[in-house]
Design a protein around this motif. Structure first.
Motif, PDB file in Angstrom:
ATOM      1  N   ILE A  19      61.463  85.631  21.134  1.00  0.00           N
ATOM      2  CA  ILE A  19      62.353  84.495  20.873  1.00  0.00           C
ATOM      3  C   ILE A  19      63.624  84.616  21.707  1.00  0.00           C
ATOM      4  N   CYS A  20      64.168  85.822  21.812  1.00  0.00           N
ATOM      5  CA  CYS A  20      65.363  86.032  22.645  1.00  0.00           C
ATOM      6  C   CYS A  20      65.070  85.742  24.118  1.00  0.00           C
ATOM      7  N   ILE A  21      63.917  86.174  24.593  1.00  0.00           N
ATOM      8  CA  ILE A  21      63.551  85.926  25.986  1.00  0.00           C
ATOM      9  C   ILE A  21      63.384  84.435  26.242  1.00  0.00           C
ATOM     10  N   VAL A  22      62.770  83.721  25.297  1.00  0.00           N
ATOM     11  CA  VAL A  22      62.617  82.274  25.443  1.00  0.00           C
ATOM     12  C   VAL A  22      63.985  81.607  25.489  1.00  0.00           C
ATOM     13  N   CYS A  23      64.905  82.021  24.619  1.00  0.00           N
ATOM     14  CA  CYS A  23      66.257  81.436  24.625  1.00  0.00           C
ATOM     15  C   CYS A  23      66.974  81.711  25.949  1.00  0.00           C
ATOM     16  N   ILE A  24      66.836  82.913  26.467  1.00  0.00           N
ATOM     17  CA  ILE A  24      67.467  83.256  27.744  1.00  0.00           C
ATOM     18  C   ILE A  24      66.871  82.427  28.881  1.00  0.00           C
ATOM     19  N   ASP A  25      65.546  82.264  28.878  1.00  0.00           N
ATOM     20  CA  ASP A  25      64.903  81.463  29.918  1.00  0.00           C
ATOM     21  C   ASP A  25      65.323  79.997  29.849  1.00  0.00           C
ATOM     22  N   VAL A  26      65.407  79.458  28.626  1.00  0.00           N
ATOM     23  CA  VAL A  26      65.823  78.061  28.469  1.00  0.00           C
ATOM     24  C   VAL A  26      67.262  77.892  28.939  1.00  0.00           C
ATOM     25  N   LYS A  27      68.134  78.828  28.589  1.00  0.00           N
ATOM     26  CA  LYS A  27      69.527  78.759  29.034  1.00  0.00           C
ATOM     27  C   LYS A  27      69.605  78.834  30.554  1.00  0.00           C
ATOM     28  N   SER A  28      68.781  79.690  31.145  1.00  0.00           N
ATOM     29  CA  SER A  28      68.757  79.806  32.592  1.00  0.00           C
ATOM     30  C   SER A  28      68.279  78.511  33.245  1.00  0.00           C
ATOM     31  N   LEU A  29      67.299  77.854  32.628  1.00  0.00           N
ATOM     32  CA  LEU A  29      66.822  76.575  33.165  1.00  0.00           C
ATOM     33  C   LEU A  29      67.886  75.494  33.039  1.00  0.00           C
ATOM     34  N   ILE A  30      68.617  75.486  31.931  1.00  0.00           N
ATOM     35  CA  ILE A  30      69.662  74.478  31.730  1.00  0.00           C
ATOM     36  C   ILE A  30      70.812  74.685  32.712  1.00  0.00           C
ATOM     37  N   GLY A  32      70.655  75.897  35.605  1.00  0.00           N
ATOM     38  CA  GLY A  32      70.223  75.659  36.980  1.00  0.00           C
ATOM     39  C   GLY A  32      69.986  76.952  37.732  1.00  0.00           C
ATOM     40  N   ALA A  33      68.887  77.599  37.448  1.00  0.00           N
ATOM     41  CA  ALA A  33      68.553  78.861  38.099  1.00  0.00           C
ATOM     42  C   ALA A  33      68.166  78.626  39.554  1.00  0.00           C
ATOM     43  N   ASP A  34      68.288  79.691  40.364  1.00  0.00           N
ATOM     44  CA  ASP A  34      67.910  79.604  41.772  1.00  0.00           C
ATOM     45  C   ASP A  34      66.400  79.391  41.921  1.00  0.00           C
ATOM     46  N   CYS A  35      65.641  80.090  41.095  1.00  0.00           N
ATOM     47  CA  CYS A  35      64.177  79.991  41.157  1.00  0.00           C
ATOM     48  C   CYS A  35      63.656  79.695  39.748  1.00  0.00           C
ATOM     49  N   PRO A  36      63.562  78.424  39.373  1.00  0.00           N
ATOM     50  CA  PRO A  36      63.161  78.096  38.002  1.00  0.00           C
ATOM     51  C   PRO A  36      61.687  78.370  37.700  1.00  0.00           C
ATOM     52  N   TYR A  37      60.896  78.634  38.727  1.00  0.00           N
ATOM     53  CA  TYR A  37      59.470  78.852  38.506  1.00  0.00           C
ATOM     54  C   TYR A  37      59.215  80.102  37.672  1.00  0.00           C
ATOM     55  N   THR A  38      60.007  81.147  37.866  1.00  0.00           N
ATOM     56  CA  THR A  38      59.802  82.366  37.085  1.00  0.00           C
ATOM     57  C   THR A  38      60.098  82.125  35.607  1.00  0.00           C
ATOM     58  N   GLU A  39      61.109  81.318  35.304  1.00  0.00           N
ATOM     59  CA  GLU A  39      61.400  81.003  33.914  1.00  0.00           C
ATOM     60  C   GLU A  39      60.286  80.167  33.297  1.00  0.00           C
ATOM     61  N   TRP A  40      59.782  79.197  34.051  1.00  0.00           N
ATOM     62  CA  TRP A  40      58.688  78.367  33.536  1.00  0.00           C
ATOM     63  C   TRP A  40      57.430  79.200  33.305  1.00  0.00           C
ATOM     64  N   ILE A  41      57.133  80.094  34.212  1.00  0.00           N
ATOM     65  CA  ILE A  41      55.960  80.956  34.049  1.00  0.00           C
ATOM     66  C   ILE A  41      56.127  81.841  32.825  1.00  0.00           C
ATOM     67  N   GLY A  42      57.309  82.428  32.665  1.00  0.00           N
ATOM     68  CA  GLY A  42      57.572  83.278  31.502  1.00  0.00           C
ATOM     69  C   GLY A  42      57.466  82.514  30.192  1.00  0.00           C
ATOM     70  N   LEU A  43      58.041  81.311  30.156  1.00  0.00           N
ATOM     71  CA  LEU A  43      57.958  80.496  28.952  1.00  0.00           C
ATOM     72  C   LEU A  43      56.516  80.147  28.604  1.00  0.00           C
ATOM     73  N   CYS A  44      55.769  79.719  29.595  1.00  0.00           N
ATOM     74  CA  CYS A  44      54.370  79.333  29.352  1.00  0.00           C
ATOM     75  C   CYS A  44      53.538  80.523  28.875  1.00  0.00           C
ATOM     76  N   LEU A  45      53.713  81.670  29.488  1.00  0.00           N
ATOM     77  CA  LEU A  45      52.935  82.846  29.092  1.00  0.00           C
ATOM     78  C   LEU A  45      53.291  83.319  27.685  1.00  0.00           C
ATOM     79  N   ILE A  46      54.573  83.311  27.358  1.00  0.00           N
ATOM     80  CA  ILE A  46      54.976  83.750  26.024  1.00  0.00           C
ATOM     81  C   ILE A  46      54.445  82.798  24.956  1.00  0.00           C
ATOM     82  N   VAL A  47      54.592  81.501  25.173  1.00  0.00           N
ATOM     83  CA  VAL A  47      54.105  80.517  24.192  1.00  0.00           C
ATOM     84  C   VAL A  47      52.589  80.592  24.065  1.00  0.00           C
ATOM     85  N   PHE A  48      51.884  80.708  25.177  1.00  0.00           N
ATOM     86  CA  PHE A  48      50.422  80.793  25.154  1.00  0.00           C
ATOM     87  C   PHE A  48      49.963  82.045  24.398  1.00  0.00           C
ATOM     88  N   ALA A  49      50.537  83.194  24.712  1.00  0.00           N
ATOM     89  CA  ALA A  49      50.149  84.439  24.048  1.00  0.00           C
ATOM     90  C   ALA A  49      50.501  84.412  22.568  1.00  0.00           C
TER      91      ALA A  49
END
Length: 90
Positions: A19-30, A32-49
């Motif tokens: 949950i903390c990692i998801v919150c950090i990734d969402v904050k990073s996406l909001i 404006g991260a340099d490479c948002p693909y890593t956050e999207w991949i992390g979010l998708c993998l965590i939710v899927f698993a």
């Protein structure tokens, strides 16, 4: 217990971390991260698993509950004794 159940329980035991990692990734996406693909991949993998692990745990626990579970009912007879009646759940 199957290895899938054990691995799912291990993964779910770290739910606060995920949950903390998801919150950090969402904050990073909001922000404006340099490479948002890593956050999207992390979010998708965590939710899927997380979803797969919950499904495995629920199905395993339902199967275990239906296999070996008996219901014991106690009731008082006229003489004040406690009698037990065991019925199998179906």
């Amino acid at each position: 217990m199957s290895i899938l159940f054990l691995m799912s329980m291990f993964f779910l035991s770290f739910a606060p971390l995920w949950i903390c990692i998801v919150c950090i990734d969402v904050k990073s996406l909001i922000d404006g991260a340099d490479c948002p693909y890593t956050e999207w991949i992390g979010l998708c993998l965590i939710v899927f698993a997380f979803i797969i692990s919950i499904i495995i745990v629920v199905k395993t626990l339902k199967r275990q509950m239906n296999q070996n579970c008996q219901e014991y009912l106690g009731y008082f007879s006229r003489g004040g004794e406690i009698r037990h009646d065991n019925r199998g759940l179906s």
